[in-house]
Scaffold this motif. Structure first.
Motif, PDB file in Angstrom:
ATOM      1  N   ALA A  57      -0.341 -10.884 -15.689  1.00 25.56           N
ATOM      2  CA  ALA A  57       0.953 -11.592 -15.736  1.00 25.56           C
ATOM      3  C   ALA A  57       1.438 -11.847 -14.314  1.00 25.56           C
ATOM      4  O   ALA A  57       1.920 -12.945 -13.989  1.00 25.56           O
ATOM      5  CB  ALA A  57       1.973 -10.773 -16.517  1.00 25.56           C
ATOM      6  N   GLN A  58       1.275 -10.845 -13.472  1.00 25.75           N
ATOM      7  CA  GLN A  58       1.739 -10.998 -12.094  1.00 25.75           C
ATOM      8  C   GLN A  58       0.904 -12.048 -11.361  1.00 25.75           C
ATOM      9  O   GLN A  58       1.436 -12.888 -10.639  1.00 25.75           O
ATOM     10  CB  GLN A  58       1.664  -9.654 -11.380  1.00 25.75           C
ATOM     11  N   LYS A  59      -0.388 -12.011 -11.566  1.00 27.09           N
ATOM     12  CA  LYS A  59      -1.280 -12.972 -10.915  1.00 27.09           C
ATOM     13  C   LYS A  59      -0.962 -14.400 -11.402  1.00 27.09           C
ATOM     14  O   LYS A  59      -0.919 -15.344 -10.621  1.00 27.09           O
ATOM     15  CB  LYS A  59      -2.733 -12.597 -11.245  1.00 27.09           C
ATOM     16  N   ALA A  60      -0.738 -14.516 -12.715  1.00 29.53           N
ATOM     17  CA  ALA A  60      -0.435 -15.839 -13.289  1.00 29.53           C
ATOM     18  C   ALA A  60       0.869 -16.387 -12.708  1.00 29.53           C
ATOM     19  O   ALA A  60       0.988 -17.583 -12.425  1.00 29.53           O
ATOM     20  CB  ALA A  60      -0.336 -15.737 -14.808  1.00 29.53           C
ATOM     21  N   ALA A  61       1.835 -15.494 -12.510  1.00 22.21           N
ATOM     22  CA  ALA A  61       3.148 -15.928 -12.012  1.00 22.21           C
ATOM     23  C   ALA A  61       3.051 -16.488 -10.600  1.00 22.21           C
ATOM     24  O   ALA A  61       3.804 -17.387 -10.222  1.00 22.21           O
ATOM     25  CB  ALA A  61       4.125 -14.753 -12.044  1.00 22.21           C
ATOM     26  N   ILE A 138      10.465  -6.699 -21.818  1.00 23.33           N
ATOM     27  CA  ILE A 138       9.044  -6.643 -22.192  1.00 23.33           C
ATOM     28  C   ILE A 138       8.441  -5.464 -21.436  1.00 23.33           C
ATOM     29  O   ILE A 138       8.936  -5.068 -20.372  1.00 23.33           O
ATOM     30  CB  ILE A 138       8.348  -7.975 -21.817  1.00 23.33           C
ATOM     31  N   CYS A 139       7.366  -4.899 -21.985  1.00 22.78           N
ATOM     32  CA  CYS A 139       6.630  -3.888 -21.231  1.00 22.78           C
ATOM     33  C   CYS A 139       5.141  -4.085 -21.469  1.00 22.78           C
ATOM     34  O   CYS A 139       4.745  -4.823 -22.375  1.00 22.78           O
ATOM     35  CB  CYS A 139       7.047  -2.469 -21.645  1.00 22.78           C
ATOM     36  N   ASN A 143       3.316  -0.120 -17.600  1.00 25.15           N
ATOM     37  CA  ASN A 143       4.662   0.178 -17.080  1.00 25.15           C
ATOM     38  C   ASN A 143       5.631   0.676 -18.169  1.00 25.15           C
ATOM     39  O   ASN A 143       6.806   0.903 -17.889  1.00 25.15           O
ATOM     40  CB  ASN A 143       5.253  -1.074 -16.403  1.00 25.15           C
ATOM     41  N   ALA A 144       5.130   0.835 -19.398  1.00 25.02           N
ATOM     42  CA  ALA A 144       6.010   1.134 -20.536  1.00 25.02           C
ATOM     43  C   ALA A 144       6.897   2.363 -20.305  1.00 25.02           C
ATOM     44  O   ALA A 144       8.101   2.333 -20.608  1.00 25.02           O
ATOM     45  CB  ALA A 144       5.168   1.314 -21.796  1.00 25.02           C
ATOM     46  N   GLU A 145       6.296   3.416 -19.749  1.00 23.57           N
ATOM     47  CA  GLU A 145       7.063   4.645 -19.565  1.00 23.57           C
ATOM     48  C   GLU A 145       8.248   4.397 -18.617  1.00 23.57           C
ATOM     49  O   GLU A 145       9.374   4.809 -18.897  1.00 23.57           O
ATOM     50  CB  GLU A 145       6.121   5.688 -18.967  1.00 23.57           C
ATOM     51  N   LYS A 146       7.979   3.693 -17.523  1.00 21.53           N
ATOM     52  CA  LYS A 146       9.034   3.399 -16.540  1.00 21.53           C
ATOM     53  C   LYS A 146      10.103   2.499 -17.152  1.00 21.53           C
ATOM     54  O   LYS A 146      11.289   2.638 -16.863  1.00 21.53           O
ATOM     55  CB  LYS A 146       8.451   2.701 -15.301  1.00 21.53           C
ATOM     56  N   ASP A 314      11.050 -11.264 -16.866  1.00 20.62           N
ATOM     57  CA  ASP A 314      11.613 -11.099 -15.520  1.00 20.62           C
ATOM     58  C   ASP A 314      12.222  -9.707 -15.357  1.00 20.62           C
ATOM     59  O   ASP A 314      12.084  -9.064 -14.326  1.00 20.62           O
ATOM     60  CB  ASP A 314      12.692 -12.157 -15.250  1.00 20.62           C
ATOM     61  N   LYS A 315      12.882  -9.266 -16.417  1.00 21.24           N
ATOM     62  CA  LYS A 315      13.504  -7.931 -16.396  1.00 21.24           C
ATOM     63  C   LYS A 315      12.410  -6.870 -16.206  1.00 21.24           C
ATOM     64  O   LYS A 315      12.552  -5.929 -15.421  1.00 21.24           O
ATOM     65  CB  LYS A 315      14.251  -7.745 -17.731  1.00 21.24           C
ATOM     66  N   MET A 316      11.302  -7.055 -16.936  1.00 21.30           N
ATOM     67  CA  MET A 316      10.173  -6.119 -16.808  1.00 21.30           C
ATOM     68  C   MET A 316       9.654  -6.098 -15.370  1.00 21.30           C
ATOM     69  O   MET A 316       9.404  -5.033 -14.796  1.00 21.30           O
ATOM     70  CB  MET A 316       9.034  -6.546 -17.750  1.00 21.30           C
ATOM     71  N   MET A 317       9.509  -7.287 -14.781  1.00 21.52           N
ATOM     72  CA  MET A 317       8.968  -7.374 -13.421  1.00 21.52           C
ATOM     73  C   MET A 317       9.909  -6.694 -12.423  1.00 21.52           C
ATOM     74  O   MET A 317       9.467  -6.002 -11.511  1.00 21.52           O
ATOM     75  CB  MET A 317       8.734  -8.840 -13.027  1.00 21.52           C
ATOM     76  N   GLU A 318      11.217  -6.908 -12.647  1.00 22.98           N
ATOM     77  CA  GLU A 318      12.230  -6.316 -11.764  1.00 22.98           C
ATOM     78  C   GLU A 318      12.130  -4.778 -11.795  1.00 22.98           C
ATOM     79  O   GLU A 318      12.088  -4.129 -10.749  1.00 22.98           O
ATOM     80  CB  GLU A 318      13.584  -6.785 -12.324  1.00 22.98           C
ATOM     81  N   ILE A 319      12.026  -4.203 -13.004  1.00 24.28           N
ATOM     82  CA  ILE A 319      11.941  -2.740 -13.137  1.00 24.28           C
ATOM     83  C   ILE A 319      10.603  -2.254 -12.549  1.00 24.28           C
ATOM     84  O   ILE A 319      10.544  -1.234 -11.868  1.00 24.28           O
ATOM     85  CB  ILE A 319      12.088  -2.305 -14.621  1.00 24.28           C
ATOM     86  N   SER A 320       9.542  -3.027 -12.792  1.00 31.22           N
ATOM     87  CA  SER A 320       8.212  -2.628 -12.299  1.00 31.22           C
ATOM     88  C   SER A 320       8.189  -2.640 -10.767  1.00 31.22           C
ATOM     89  O   SER A 320       7.572  -1.775 -10.153  1.00 31.22           O
ATOM     90  CB  SER A 320       7.131  -3.582 -12.813  1.00 31.22           C
ATOM     91  N   ARG A 321       8.868  -3.624 -10.193  1.00 31.66           N
ATOM     92  CA  ARG A 321       8.928  -3.704  -8.716  1.00 31.66           C
ATOM     93  C   ARG A 321       9.696  -2.502  -8.171  1.00 31.66           C
ATOM     94  O   ARG A 321       9.241  -1.845  -7.234  1.00 31.66           O
ATOM     95  CB  ARG A 321       9.595  -5.011  -8.265  1.00 31.66           C
ATOM     96  N   ALA A 322      10.833  -2.215  -8.802  1.00 31.44           N
ATOM     97  CA  ALA A 322      11.663  -1.082  -8.339  1.00 31.44           C
ATOM     98  C   ALA A 322      10.879   0.224  -8.444  1.00 31.44           C
ATOM     99  O   ALA A 322      11.050   1.126  -7.627  1.00 31.44           O
ATOM    100  CB  ALA A 322      12.941  -1.021  -9.148  1.00 31.44           C
TER     101      ALA A 322
END
Ligand code: 13P
Ligand code: SF4
Length: 327
Positions: A57-61, A138-139, A143-146, A314-322
Motif C-alpha cells: 500500500a505504501q509503495k503504491a501510494a 484500516i489496519c 500494524n493492527a496491534e498499534k 490515511d488514518k492507518m498510515m498516520e498511526i503507522s508513521r507515528a
C-alpha cells in the motif's frame, strides 16, 4: 479487447521470452510491478517490489510510474488506485478476489454497523472499497496491534472482517472487540495434528504463523506476524528449521534470503494444496505480460467512493508513521 472471463485470454507465441518482454514493457510503459509474497516464484522474481499488504500500500501510494501492475488480489489493486488515482492500475485477472473480502458484503455490514453506532470500526485491509468507506480506520496484519492500541481503552471497537486476526488482537491488547464472522480460506486450513507430527520429526523447528490462522495454530507458534515480519524473523533468528503456517508463496523469499535454512510449509488438514491461495495463484507471468501490453484489466473506482475509502487508509498510515512502522 476480450475481457469476458475477467482476464485477457489471448494466445501467446510459445517462442516469446516472457521475462524479456516484461522487462521491455516496463521501460516502454514506465510500469512498475508490485507483487505480494504469495505470488508464484517467477512473478516475485520479475517484480520491482515484493511486500506485505502494508508495504505494498505504501509503495503504491508513492509510485511515480505511469502504470502500476498489481500481482496480488483485487482489494490490493483497488487500494493502490484509491491511494494513487492518477496512475493506471492493472490487475492481471479480475477474478483474483479474497475470501475475507467476500465475507463482508456491503449491505450486511452496513446494517451491522448501524446496530452498533457507538463503536469505532476498524477494518482489515482485506476488504472492499465499500467496506473501507464504512470504516474509521484500516489496519493490516503488520500494524493492527498499534492501530488498536491507538484507540482509547474505553472506546468500543467493531473489528472486521477477520475473526481470527480479531481474536488474536483481543488477546494481545486485552480488548473485547466485537468481531465480524469472516475468515481466510487458506489460513483456516492448517492441521494441528500434522504440525505436531512435524514437530516430532523436526523437534528444533520453530513454528512461524500468520495471525489469520486459527487460535489452535497460533497457540503453537513461536512467532506470529505479517508476511514481512515472518520473513524478517526467519532471517534474524538463529534456528535452522521452520514450519511455516501461511501461504506457501512466502517460502520462495525465505529460501532465497537464507538458503542454508530449512522451511517446511505447514500442512493443510486434507491432501489438497489448500495452503496455496487460489486467488493469488490466478496470476501468471503470461497474464502479467498481456495486461502490461494491453493495459487491461484496469481498476477504476468512483471518485466519491475513492475519497471515502481513502480517509480510513490515511488514518492507518498516520498511526503507522507515528509508530515508526512506515516512513
Ligand atoms: P499480509 O500481507 O499483511 O502479511 O497479509 C497476508 C494476506 O493474506 C494478504 O492477503
Ligand atoms: Fe484473501 Fe486469504 Fe488469499 Fe490472502 S490468502 S488473498 S486473505 S484468501
Amino acid at each position: 479487447m476480450n475481457l469476458k472471463n475477467g482476464f485477457l485470454d489471448i494466445p501467446i507465441d510459445p517462442q516469446l521470452d516472457i521475462f524479456e518482454e516484461i522487462a521491455k514493457l516496463k521501460k516502454e510503459k514506465k510500469a512498475i510491478v508490485l507483487a505480494h509474497y504469495y505470488q508464484e516464484p517467477d512473478i516475485q522474481d520479475i517484480a520491482d517490489y515484493i511486500g506485505d499488504s502494508l508495504g505494498l500500500a505504501q509503495k503504491a501510494a508513492t509510485a511515480d510510474a505511469e502504470m502500476i501492475v498489481f500481482a496480488g488480489v483485487h482489494f490490493m489493486a483497488e487500494t493502490a488506485k484509491i491511494l494513487n488515482p492518477t496512475k493506471k492500475v492493472v490487475l492481471p485477472d479480475l477474478n483474483a478476489g479474497c475470501s475475507l473480502a467476500d465475507s463482508a458484503p456491503t449491505d450486511l455490514f452496513a446494517s451491522f454497523k448501524a446496530k452498533h453506532p457507538n463503536h469505532v470500526i476498524v477494518s482489515y485491509i482485506n476488504c472492499s472499497a465499500e467496506i473501507k468507506a464504512l470504516s474509521d480506520i484500516i489496519c493490516t496484519s503488520g500494524n493492527a496491534e498499534k492501530i488498536i492500541e491507538s484507540i482509547p481503552e474505553k472506546q468500543p471497537i467493531l473489528f472486521a472482517p477477520d475473526k481470527n486476526l480479531g481474536r488474536y488482537l483481543n488477546k494481545k491488547t486485552g480488548r473485547n472487540m466485537l468481531l465480524w464472522d469472516g475468515a481466510c480460506m487458506v489460513h483456516e486450513i492448517f492441521s494441528v495434528e500434522k504440525i505436531v507430527k512435524l514437530k516430532i520429526r523436526y523437534p528444533k523447528a520453530k513454528v512461524l504463523a500468520h495471525p489469520e490462522c486459527e487460535e489452535a495454530i497460533l497457540n503453537m507458534a513461536d512467532f506470529i506476524g505479517s508476511t514481512t515480519q515472518i520473513l524478517k524473523y526467519s532471517q534474524q533468528d538463529n534456528s535452522k528449521e521452520y514450519i511455516v503456517a501461511t501461504e506457501t508463496g512466502i517460502l520462495h523469499q525465505m529460501q532465497q534470503k537464507t538458503p542454508q535454512k530449512l522451511f517446511i510449509p505447514a500442512p493443510p488438514n486434507n491432501n489438497c494444496a489448500c495452503n496455496d491461495c487460489p486467488h493469488m495463484k490466478l496470476n501468471t507471468l503470461e497474464k502479467i505480460y498481456l495486461c502490461m501490453k494491453y493495459e487491461q484489466p484496469e481498476i477504476n473506482i468512483n471518485e466519491a467512493l475513492r475519497i471515502a475509502a481513502k480517509k480510513p487508509i490515511d488514518k492507518m498510515m498516520e498511526i503507522s508513521r507515528a509508530a515508526g512502522l512506515v516512513m
